[in-house]
Design an enzyme around this catalytic site. Structure first.
Site, short mmCIF file in Angstrom:
data_model
loop_
_atom_site.label_atom_id
_atom_site.label_comp_id
_atom_site.label_asym_id
_atom_site.label_seq_id
_atom_site.Cartn_x
_atom_site.Cartn_y
_atom_site.Cartn_z
N CYS A 40 0.69 -1.19 -0.22
CA CYS A 40 -0.24 -0.01 -0.25
C CYS A 40 0.62 1.17 0.26
O CYS A 40 1.81 1.42 1.09
CB CYS A 40 -1.26 0.12 1.26
SG CYS A 40 -1.81 1.22 1.48
N CYS A 85 0.60 4.65 6.48
CA CYS A 85 0.68 4.10 8.12
C CYS A 85 0.66 3.70 9.18
O CYS A 85 0.87 2.10 8.74
CB CYS A 85 -1.17 3.58 8.16
SG CYS A 85 -2.11 4.57 7.05
N CYS A 127 0.45 -0.39 10.58
CA CYS A 127 -0.10 -1.06 9.43
C CYS A 127 0.67 -1.63 8.80
O CYS A 127 2.39 -1.48 8.40
CB CYS A 127 -0.80 -0.43 8.62
SG CYS A 127 -1.37 -1.31 7.45
N CYS A 138 -16.66 -9.04 5.24
CA CYS A 138 -15.78 -7.88 5.28
C CYS A 138 -14.67 -7.80 3.87
O CYS A 138 -13.65 -8.49 4.60
CB CYS A 138 -15.78 -6.81 6.52
SG CYS A 138 -16.93 -6.24 7.89
N CYS A 153 -19.06 -5.34 3.21
CA CYS A 153 -18.97 -4.02 3.66
C CYS A 153 -17.39 -4.69 2.95
O CYS A 153 -17.31 -6.02 2.78
CB CYS A 153 -18.48 -4.47 5.31
SG CYS A 153 -17.63 -2.86 6.11
N CYS A 188 -18.87 2.59 8.67
CA CYS A 188 -18.11 1.65 9.67
C CYS A 188 -16.85 2.92 9.62
O CYS A 188 -16.02 2.94 9.04
CB CYS A 188 -17.95 0.28 8.94
SG CYS A 188 -17.32 -0.56 10.54
N ARG A 201 -18.13 -2.27 17.49
CA ARG A 201 -17.13 -3.73 17.26
C ARG A 201 -16.51 -3.20 17.91
O ARG A 201 -15.26 -2.99 18.07
CB ARG A 201 -17.30 -3.93 16.09
CG ARG A 201 -16.67 -5.38 15.26
CD ARG A 201 -16.64 -5.44 14.38
NE ARG A 201 -17.81 -5.29 13.31
CZ ARG A 201 -17.54 -4.98 12.26
NH1 ARG A 201 -16.97 -4.22 11.62
NH2 ARG A 201 -19.03 -4.62 12.17
N1 SAM Z 1 -6.84 0.89 3.51
C1 SAM Z 1 -7.93 1.20 4.26
C2 SAM Z 1 -8.29 1.78 4.64
O1 SAM Z 1 -6.83 2.77 5.08
O2 SAM Z 1 -9.28 2.34 5.09
C3 SAM Z 1 -7.96 -0.85 4.71
C4 SAM Z 1 -7.41 -1.59 4.95
S1 SAM Z 1 -6.96 -0.69 6.94
C5 SAM Z 1 -6.25 -2.48 8.07
C6 SAM Z 1 -8.59 -0.85 8.03
C7 SAM Z 1 -8.46 -0.73 9.16
O3 SAM Z 1 -8.05 -1.27 10.74
C8 SAM Z 1 -7.09 0.75 9.85
O4 SAM Z 1 -8.19 1.41 9.55
C9 SAM Z 1 -6.95 0.62 11.27
O5 SAM Z 1 -8.13 0.58 12.11
C10 SAM Z 1 -6.83 -1.24 11.65
N2 SAM Z 1 -5.83 -1.55 11.61
C11 SAM Z 1 -4.79 -1.71 10.62
N3 SAM Z 1 -3.72 -2.48 11.01
C12 SAM Z 1 -3.81 -2.52 12.44
C13 SAM Z 1 -3.06 -3.30 13.71
N4 SAM Z 1 -2.41 -3.80 13.24
N5 SAM Z 1 -4.02 -3.20 14.61
C14 SAM Z 1 -4.88 -2.47 15.25
N6 SAM Z 1 -5.18 -1.74 14.10
C15 SAM Z 1 -5.35 -2.16 12.63
FE1 SF4 Z 2 -2.81 0.76 3.73
FE2 SF4 Z 2 -2.69 0.09 5.72
FE3 SF4 Z 2 -3.19 2.35 6.23
FE4 SF4 Z 2 -4.91 1.29 4.71
S1 SF4 Z 2 -4.32 1.03 6.55
S2 SF4 Z 2 -3.97 3.05 4.36
S3 SF4 Z 2 -3.62 -1.04 4.01
S4 SF4 Z 2 -0.99 0.89 4.82
#
Ligand code: SAM
Ligand code: SF4
Ligand code: DTB
Length: 322
Positions: free
Chosen positions: A55, A59, A62, A99, A130, A190, A263
């Site tokens: 990606c 973030c 992530c 989802c 979702c 959501c 949730r």
């Molecule tokens: N790319 C999309 C986005 O950012 O909306 C979808 C995927 S992202 C993995 C969805 C959510 O998962 C993130 O907004 C975050 O809140 C949660 N998330 C991701 N990595 C995480 C982690 N290591 N621990 C807890 N929550 C996490």
């Molecule tokens: Fe990309 Fe992860 Fe950020 Fe979603 S949370 S935008 S998958 S880096």
């Protein structure tokens, strides 16, 4: 919708609630929960990563960001049939909602054809749908809506003040803009966030106030405890979230957003059964089921079955939008 136009919520209200003696906070949360929901029913959702890793967003929490060396391999978008096979398994396992998550900054229009086919296929199985695909344009929202999408997941993740510490490739206003498009397109929202990324209690409450300031409230509010991922910047802040502090946060979410489904999301498996029971008493009424989330483990299905049976909680039936 933007941070500037979101309805301001009473900051003192969240802090005042959070600091109540636990019995008082739990009593109030239970009363509000029971006024709007069956307190013995829990919604079940199952996740599938339909496009993993690589990606372009950074973030800091992530596993799927191309900016961090986490060992998660980038994949292409899954085939529609392979996704539907997973959805059938999820339904057989008792999930009511399916989802699908893709590690994109924003979907390309050609990818949306396949995602729309996945949505209509999952819906045809009688599951709620979702997706979480990153930022959307109003036209893309319309296409997802026409495919029968019930919910779009797009989290605010943390407080406005802490947001720039976590992500630099987009702003919170970008996030709120997409949420505005989703809402305007008639798809249910959501939207939640993560705790345990080095933020203060004030940040956690400011995140809830931001969510409660959205008008209307998100129908679904996922609360994640950060799952440690080697190679991510947030790893440096890693902290174990106090389970009682998390229970308090769930109760404040319930009180600030009385009709939203709250949730228990990432990190649930790190809580004891007793702490999870307190979260349900505080007003949580949805869980992710299945052995994996997107790239990390979830609570084992066998442990979930025992927990729900011990607590006498019933899985809620799927309710796809008409
Ligand atoms: N790319 C999309 C986005 O950012 O909306 C979808 C995927 S992202 C993995 C969805 C959510 O998962 C993130 O907004 C975050 O809140 C949660 N998330 C991701 N990595 C995480 C982690 N290591 N621990 C807890 N929550 C996490
Ligand atoms: Fe990309 Fe992860 Fe950020 Fe979603 S949370 S935008 S998958 S880096
Ligand atoms: C949300 O708030 N939590 C889910 C869902 N929305 C997409 C994702 C949790 C991901 C946990 C880390 C992983 O498995 O990669």
């Amino acid at each position: 919708m933007s941070a500037a136009t979101a309805r301001p919520a009473a900051e003192t209200r969240a802090r005042g609630l959070y600091d109540l003696p636990l019995p008082e906070l739990m009593f109030r949360a239970q009363a509000v929960h029971r006024a709007h929901f069956d307190a013995c029913s829990v919604e079940t959702a199952q996740l599938l990563s339909i496009k993993t890793g690589g990606c372009p967003e950074d973030c800091g929490y992530c596993s799927q960001s191309a900016h961090h060396d986490t060992g998660v391999a980038a994949t292409r978008l899954m085939d529609v049939e392979a996704v539907l096979a997973e959805a059938r398994k999820a339904k057989a396992g008792g999930a009511a909602r399916f989802c699908m998550g893709a590690a994109w900054r924003a979907p390309k229009d050609r990818d949306l054809d396949a995602v729309c086919a996945m949505i209509s296929g999952v819906r045809a199985l009688g599951l709620e749908t979702c997706v979480t695909l990153g930022m959307l344009t109003p036209v893309q929202v319309d296409r997802l809506s026409a495919a029968g999408l019930d919910y779009y997941n797009h989290n605010v993740d943390t407080s406005p003040a802490y947001y720039p510490r976590i992500t630099s490739t987009r702003t919170l206003d970008d996030r709120l803009e997409t949420l505005g498009h989703v809402r305007a397109g008639g798809i249910k929202v959501c939207c939640g966030g993560i705790v345990g990324m080095g933020e203060t209690i004030e940040d956690r409450l400011a995140m809830l106030e931001l969510l409660a300031g959205l008008d209307p409230h998100p129908e679904s509010v996922p609360l994640n405890m950060w799952t440690p991922i080697e190679g991510t910047p947030v790893k440096a802040f890693e902290e174990k979230v106090d389970p009682i502090a998390f229970v308090r946060l769930v109760a404040v979410a319930r009180l600030l957003m009385p009709r939203s489904v709250v949730r228990l999301s990432a990190g649930r498996h790190t809580l004891s059964d007793e702490a999870q029971a307190l979260c349900f008493l505080a007003g949580a009424n949805s869980i992710f089921v299945g052995d994996t989330l997107l790239t990390t483990p979830n609570m084992e299905e066998s442990r979930d079955a025992v927990l729900l049976a011990r607590l006498g909680l019933r899985p809620a039936p799927a309710q796809p939008s008409a």
